[in-house]
Design a protein around this motif. Sequence first.
Motif, PDB file in Angstrom:
ATOM      1  N   PRO A   1       0.844  -1.205   0.000  1.00 60.30           N
ATOM      2  CA  PRO A   1       0.000   0.000   0.000  1.00 60.30           C
ATOM      3  C   PRO A   1       0.879   1.256   0.000  1.00 60.30           C
ATOM      4  N   GLY A   2       0.505   2.236  -0.787  1.00 61.86           N
ATOM      5  CA  GLY A   2       1.331   3.439  -0.889  1.00 61.86           C
ATOM      6  C   GLY A   2       2.137   3.467  -2.171  1.00 61.86           C
TER       7      GLY A   2
ATOM      8  N   ILE B   1       4.874   4.075  -8.846  1.00 64.55           N
ATOM      9  CA  ILE B   1       5.257   5.327  -8.195  1.00 64.55           C
ATOM     10  C   ILE B   1       5.027   5.188  -6.694  1.00 64.55           C
TER      11      ILE B   1
ATOM     12  N   THR C   1       4.452   6.615  -3.022  1.00 65.65           N
ATOM     13  CA  THR C   1       4.055   7.826  -2.285  1.00 65.65           C
ATOM     14  C   THR C   1       4.544   7.702  -0.850  1.00 65.65           C
ATOM     15  N   LEU C   2       5.317   6.666  -0.582  1.00 64.49           N
ATOM     16  CA  LEU C   2       5.798   6.461   0.781  1.00 64.49           C
ATOM     17  C   LEU C   2       6.897   7.458   1.076  1.00 64.49           C
ATOM     18  N   HIS C   3       6.960   7.821   2.326  1.00 65.15           N
ATOM     19  CA  HIS C   3       7.879   8.899   2.693  1.00 65.15           C
ATOM     20  C   HIS C   3       9.155   8.332   3.285  1.00 65.15           C
ATOM     21  N   GLY C   4      10.281   8.808   2.782  1.00 61.01           N
ATOM     22  CA  GLY C   4      11.559   8.263   3.225  1.00 61.01           C
ATOM     23  C   GLY C   4      11.919   8.640   4.651  1.00 61.01           C
ATOM     24  N   GLY C   5      11.714   9.876   5.033  1.00 61.92           N
ATOM     25  CA  GLY C   5      12.068  10.262   6.397  1.00 61.92           C
ATOM     26  C   GLY C   5      12.472  11.706   6.480  1.00 61.92           C
TER      27      GLY C   5
END
Lengths: 383, 84
Positions: free
Chosen positions: B48-49, B78, B80-84
């Motif tokens: 998911p994401g 693509i 949409t997950l955020h790295g940090g």
Amino acid sequence: MGTWGPGGCGPHHVLGLCSYSNCFREYFVHKFRAMLGKNRIIFPGEKVLLAVSGGPASSAMLRQVQEGLSRETAKRLRFIPSVIYVDEGAVRGQSPAQREQSLACMETLLQATGFPYYLVHLEQLPASILRPGPTTPSEPNVSYKEAVEGFIQQQRQKGYGDQDSGTSLPGPGNGESPEGPPSAPRLPAAALTQELLKLFGAVQTLTAKEELLQMLRIHLILHTARTKGYTKVMTGETCTRVAIKLLTNLALGRGAFLAVDTGFKDDRHGDVMVVRPLREYMAKEIAFYNHYFNVPTVIAPPLPTKRRDKPSFRHIVENFLLGLQKDFPSTISTVYRTGEKMSADHAKPSCESQRCLLCLCALDLDGGEWGGLWGGIRRLGAL
Amino acid sequence: MFDGVKKHQVTLPCQPEPWDIRNLLQWIKENLLKERPELFMQGESVRPGILVLINDADWELMGELDYKLQDQDTVHFISTLHGG
């Protein structure tokens, strides 16, 4: 969250992708302008600093401002934008060569926008910034029109002879501002990088590292805004990010500050206001927009961590929410809308000594005052 | 994750039943993914994401895992997950 694609736009799909994407583009641009129009916080001619990380959301925000400034007069955005990029390569484990490369990519990208820009390094954070700026006296219930008039009058009083300073490239400064002709971006002194790495090395968990990075980054951006005469900073948190942040911050015990940490406007810093104009865009919309309209992005590596499984609170909440969102597509917007009901009052300290140096919110010293936190948990628990 | 390569042009081997996205993901997992498959896959689908676009359209409109691949199809992934 809707589905985007040639078929998702009613009768348009028979006309092919081309007209579909026009429709999506208009919707997207309108939403940005409407968000700013509805909140009436940014004054005409005001200098606004766009915080761009190179990631999808802030890059899309940059494109929205470009779009907004190129529109016909009636629909044009009327503030004066500049861009700031904070190089965090040191704490993200990039080698000096990789950092140079990221900086060069970013510089090319920013040059192409034609806006003035600042490339700053996290190492350049002066120790003295850990205090709030002077609060500008602002009457709370003043109408937008009066506020604009007040703003214009202030500008006149300042004797704004240097009107063009916001629209032209900033001159060579003390290493913070870019040089006019393109040259290789310089990295800060190795000793400073070591200091910074020592600081981050002393922080044990990834959760705390992420928090620290976030706070130092915003301090540096605010410091730059302050010294260069900007009164608003725009950041690119999406609805998805806001929802994740709401639950993460609850878990971190920052429930009382949810409204300032995630709201449209964040005025805890006194003289410079942080504005979050992308709050109503889903990460998915941003991704599709960037894909269709070739918005360039520069991806920064994540903070290094040894833990593979559940590295930080934020990762856990992100997995949880996106996993739910997959089967229950209104999850994120529900969390977001619940967050809208939070009040910012709890974040205001009663006096300066009661203020947290890092996040500038009120210190929650009385154990009995659980109001904000519990209110937040109850509301989110009622989902 | 994919050796830092953004674009892969692949020719899928012949198989008795037609290729769908479900098979494609499995094939990617076995042939292209170099490390940490859990960052890309979850079960037989993507995590998911991660968005999937088939010829520039949301895969949710195309039948998701059951979409039958055609010759010259382009599939985008693509995050949409955020790295940090």
